[in-house]
Design an enzyme around this catalytic site. Structure first.
Site, PDB file in Angstrom:
ATOM      1  N   GLU A 195       7.395  18.045 -11.163  1.00 10.82           N
ATOM      2  CA  GLU A 195       6.051  17.679 -11.624  1.00 10.82           C
ATOM      3  C   GLU A 195       5.368  16.687 -10.681  1.00 10.82           C
ATOM      4  O   GLU A 195       4.389  16.058 -11.071  1.00 10.82           O
ATOM      5  CB  GLU A 195       6.102  17.088 -13.040  1.00 10.82           C
ATOM      6  CG  GLU A 195       6.511  18.040 -14.140  1.00 10.82           C
ATOM      7  CD  GLU A 195       5.493  19.161 -14.421  1.00 10.82           C
ATOM      8  OE1 GLU A 195       4.491  19.275 -13.689  1.00 10.82           O
ATOM      9  OE2 GLU A 195       5.735  19.922 -15.371  1.00 10.82           O
TER      10      GLU A 195
ATOM     11  N   HIS B 280       6.167  11.011 -18.058  1.00 13.54           N
ATOM     12  CA  HIS B 280       5.940  12.317 -18.689  1.00 13.54           C
ATOM     13  C   HIS B 280       7.120  12.593 -19.614  1.00 13.54           C
ATOM     14  O   HIS B 280       8.260  12.540 -19.173  1.00 13.54           O
ATOM     15  CB  HIS B 280       5.805  13.393 -17.621  1.00 13.54           C
ATOM     16  CG  HIS B 280       5.942  14.786 -18.141  1.00 13.54           C
ATOM     17  ND1 HIS B 280       5.263  15.229 -19.259  1.00 13.54           N
ATOM     18  CD2 HIS B 280       6.689  15.833 -17.718  1.00 13.54           C
ATOM     19  CE1 HIS B 280       5.592  16.491 -19.483  1.00 13.54           C
ATOM     20  NE2 HIS B 280       6.458  16.882 -18.575  1.00 13.54           N
TER      21      HIS B 280
ATOM     22  N   HIS C  48       8.843  14.772 -23.221  1.00 14.56           N
ATOM     23  CA  HIS C  48       8.847  15.977 -24.065  1.00 14.56           C
ATOM     24  C   HIS C  48       9.193  15.550 -25.497  1.00 14.56           C
ATOM     25  O   HIS C  48       9.895  16.277 -26.203  1.00 14.56           O
ATOM     26  CB  HIS C  48       9.893  16.978 -23.571  1.00 14.56           C
ATOM     27  CG  HIS C  48       9.592  17.559 -22.225  1.00 14.56           C
ATOM     28  ND1 HIS C  48      10.491  18.313 -21.521  1.00 14.56           N
ATOM     29  CD2 HIS C  48       8.466  17.514 -21.458  1.00 14.56           C
ATOM     30  CE1 HIS C  48       9.951  18.703 -20.371  1.00 14.56           C
ATOM     31  NE2 HIS C  48       8.734  18.222 -20.306  1.00 14.56           N
TER      32      HIS C  48
ATOM     33  N   HIS D 167       3.730  21.808 -24.157  1.00 16.21           N
ATOM     34  CA  HIS D 167       4.642  21.224 -23.172  1.00 16.21           C
ATOM     35  C   HIS D 167       5.108  19.822 -23.583  1.00 16.21           C
ATOM     36  O   HIS D 167       6.267  19.638 -23.931  1.00 16.21           O
ATOM     37  CB  HIS D 167       3.931  21.223 -21.810  1.00 16.21           C
ATOM     38  CG  HIS D 167       4.758  20.766 -20.667  1.00 16.21           C
ATOM     39  ND1 HIS D 167       4.501  21.120 -19.366  1.00 16.21           N
ATOM     40  CD2 HIS D 167       5.838  19.947 -20.595  1.00 16.21           C
ATOM     41  CE1 HIS D 167       5.390  20.577 -18.562  1.00 16.21           C
ATOM     42  NE2 HIS D 167       6.210  19.846 -19.294  1.00 16.21           N
TER      43      HIS D 167
END
Ligand SMILES: [Zn+2]
Length: 222
Positions: free
Chosen positions: A79, A98, A100, A161
């Site tokens: 990413e 980032h 999840h 996502h």
């Protein structure tokens, strides 16, 4: 301001990964974190495909703003285009996380923005958290969609996502990720009771907190 020591920034990235793991913001090698290195065009970022439970400080990669490897034996997180696009668009951002995590990802699956429903939310995140349009993971399209939906705020959902949180420091980015997870949880609980009863913060409070967000953005630097 003198440049950060490479070892120090690598340790910061390594430490925040352990915190993300402990807080169940990520599992395995999913998610990623990065930090801008002072007075350079370089970024320290998590490696690709290395499980956080067996990651070492030396696995943290240093890349430049073109995504070229400056230091490290691994590959940078897949990413990295998303991280670099945010750094290029937002000079105030020095750190990116980032995740999840479950509740933020649920909002991302619903493709539903998270409105300001509790105090502190706007001060830290800058307003309603929007959903970036879907882009395949690691793609330039996802990077572009993320920058657009993030705007001047500190958090954004990635459709189907997860979420991205940013800040002037990695500690701030981590706090914002934890706050986002918490408020998304509260929103989903409230919606499961009766969505029609969900009440926004009063407009005056949102406006005052928005002003505080802007002031903090200019005051708080790494
Ligand atoms: Zn991801």
């Amino acid at each position: 301001m003198t440049p950060d020591s490479t070892q120090d920034v690598k340790r910061e990235v390594f430490d925040v990964c352990q915190e993300m793991l402990k807080a169940a913001l990520v599992i395995g090698s999913s998610g990623n974190a990065s930090i801008r290195i002072n007075n350079t065009d370089n970024v320290a970022i998590t490696p690709s495909n290395v499980d956080y439970t067996c990651m070492d400080i030396k696995d943290v990669m240093i890349i430049d703003m073109n995504g070229e490897i400056v230091e490290g034996e691994r590959n940078p997180s897949s990413e990295y285009p998303l991280h670099l696009a945010i750094y290029q668009a937002r000079p105030d951002v020095n750190a990116i996380i980032h995740t999840h995590c479950v509740y933020a990802s649920t909002m991302a699956v619903l493709r539903e923005p998270l409105p300001p429903i509790v105090d502190e939310f706007v001060i830290r995140l800058g307003g309603q958290v929007e959903v970036a349009e879907y882009g395949f993971m690691g793609s330039e399209e996802l990077a572009k969609n993320t920058v657009e939906a993030l705007g001047p705020r500190n958090a954004v959902f990635l459709a189907n996502h997860g979420a991205v949180c940013v800040g002037p420091t990695l500690d701030d980015a981590l706090y914002n990720a934890l706050l986002l997870q918490r408020v998304a949880h509260i929103y989903l609980l409230a919606a499961s009771v009766d969505k029609k009863k969900i009440t926004m913060l009063p407009t005056e409070s949102i406006e005052t907190q928005q002003q505080m967000f802007e002031v903090m953005k200019h005051l708080k630097k790494r």
